[in-house]
Enzyme design. Structure first.
Site, short mmCIF file in Angstrom:
data_model
loop_
_atom_site.label_atom_id
_atom_site.label_comp_id
_atom_site.label_asym_id
_atom_site.label_seq_id
_atom_site.Cartn_x
_atom_site.Cartn_y
_atom_site.Cartn_z
N ARG A 140 -47.44 -41.75 17.13
CA ARG A 140 -46.63 -42.24 15.99
C ARG A 140 -47.36 -42.20 14.64
NH1 ARG A 140 -44.66 -46.32 19.78
NH2 ARG A 140 -42.44 -45.98 20.22
N ASP A 141 -48.59 -41.71 14.62
CA ASP A 141 -49.27 -41.66 13.31
C ASP A 141 -50.24 -40.48 13.25
OD1 ASP A 141 -49.89 -42.39 10.74
OD2 ASP A 141 -51.25 -44.02 11.28
N ILE A 142 -49.82 -39.33 13.76
CA ILE A 142 -50.68 -38.14 13.70
C ILE A 142 -50.67 -37.60 12.28
CG2 ILE A 142 -51.01 -35.78 14.53
CD1 ILE A 142 -49.69 -36.60 17.16
N ASN A 146 -56.21 -38.99 10.69
CA ASN A 146 -56.34 -39.63 12.00
C ASN A 146 -56.81 -38.66 13.08
OD1 ASN A 146 -55.73 -42.25 11.27
ND2 ASN A 146 -53.52 -41.97 11.56
#
Length: 401
Positions: A140-142, A146
């Site tokens: 959910r936060d690529i 990150n």
């Protein structure tokens, strides 16, 4: 743990460089939703009583999600060593990865990733994404910041957004904070309660490598949806055909991953891998061909077994019919024999009755003849006396004298 230095802070927490009891360098991530908490005498506390329940829920969700993520063990996913609660909040201890993130790498003018390195990094990221998806987890936060690149050039996914997503659901105070990144998040991440699946992470990974190739993030997905809804051209500029140092299949896959609508995207990391990795695509094709061959063989065996079973059933039925026919013929012959024997018996009985009748008639005739003879003899012997005696009864006694 001994804190060495502060690293970073965000809307949901803080990170520190630390050493554990074995003097290993680790990263400590603290649950610190700054919009609803503060620090007092080393403890993390809700800013007010009205925030207390929400803060407790966020801490609870942070710890639960951290424990779930700690079960993920993969060389391209940051490892979580420990999850614990102290100072009235929750913490997780993670691997310390020596290197720099992908965003720093692509923005550094001194760094120039070779196309071979870009493809290798993407394939390893896809391995990690496939692994987390098979474990029913979404990142959910690529995004480029990150993905860490270690000293050997290997990517490591960090900072899962799943914990942030859970915290936002648990708190109205945090709902105003974006758990999205413009340019990298698919449009479904902007809509509360929308369906999110593997293709959502695929979009973010596609946006990340669009940035690697072009030097900028792709247009915001919300702006793209608005343009399409207003019947205006999609502001997204495809990369296909613009980077001759990359294979067409590689560029086409990035464009497909960045489709606005989930159904039009690449649906899984495995599918993406097979699209861009020639060797794996060949292996996948061979595996599919072998699978098709096995299926064909299985079908052939099934058909043969079915035909054999049908033939055996037909033979069994024919054999049964023959046996039933023989049994019927046997019963028919038996019935005919019984009828013949019955007729013979009846004939014999009839003949016996005739003989008996003849014998009885003969005896009757003989008896009648004997009686007749006896009567004649009697008449001859006793005839006159009888007449006299009769006349004696009929006439007066004196007259006869």
């Amino acid at each position: 743990f001994r804190i060495e230095k502060f690293l970073n802070a965000g809307g949901f927490g803080m990170t520190y460089l630390a050493r554990d009891s074995l003097d290993r360098i680790v990263v400590i991530k603290e649950c610190f939703p700054s919009s609803m908490c503060c620090r007092s005498d080393g403890n993390v506390m809700a800013r007010s009583r009205q925030h207390q329940a929400e803060f407790d829920a966020v801490v609870k969700h942070f710890g639960a999600e951290a424990r779930r993520l700690s079960k993920l063990q993969h060389p391209h996913i940051v490892g979580i060593h420990q999850v614990f609660e102290v100072n009235q909040t929750a913490y997780m201890a993670l691997d310390f990865v020596r290197g720099r993130d992908l965003l720093d790498t692509i923005e550094d003018p001194r760094m120039k990733l070779h196309p071979r390195d870009v493809k290798d990094i993407l394939l390893k990221c896809l391995e990690a994404v496939h692994y987390i998806h098979t474990n029913d987890v979404l990142h959910r936060d690529i995004s480029p910041d990150n993905i860490l690149i270690d000293g050997k050039g290997n990517p490591v996914l960090i900072d899962f957004g799943a914990a942030k997503e859970e915290a936002t659901r648990a708190s109205r105070a945090l709902s105003a904070l974006h758990v999205v990144k413009d340019g990298y998040s698919p449009h479904e991440f902007y809509i509360a309660g929308s369906t999110q699946d593997a293709s959502s992470d695929i979009y973010s990974l596609g946006a990340t490598f669009y940035h690697v190739l072009t030097g900028v993030a792709p247009p915001d997905s919300q702006a793209r949806v608005s343009s399409i809804a207003a019947d205006r051209p999609d502001p997204y500029k495809p990369v296909s055909g613009k980077f001759p140092m990359f294979e067409d299949s590689f560029l086409h896959a990035i464009d497909k991953a960045l489709n606005v609508f989930p159904r039009d995207r690449i649906q899984s990391a495995r599918e993406w891998t097979e699209l861009i990795d020639t060797e794996r695509r060949r292996s996948a094709a061979m595996a599919q061909a072998e699978l098709d061959r096995q299926i064909e063989l299985s079908i052939s065996r099934l058909v043969a077994e079915t035909n054999r079973a049908v033939e055996e059933d037909l033979k069994a039925r024919e054999q049964k019919a023959v046996e039933e026919r023989k049994e019927a013929e046997k019963l028919q012959k038996l019935a005919e024999e019984q009828a013949r024997q019955r007729k013979k018996t009846l004939d014999e009985l009839a003949m016996l009755d005739d003989a008996v009748f003849e014998e009885e008639q003969e005896r009757a005739r003989e008896s009648a003849a004997q009686r007749s003879a006896m009567n004649m003899n009697h008449d001859e012997v006793h005839g006159p006396r009888r007449r006299k005696s009769l006349l004696s009864r009929l006439l007066p006694f004196g007259l006869l004298r």
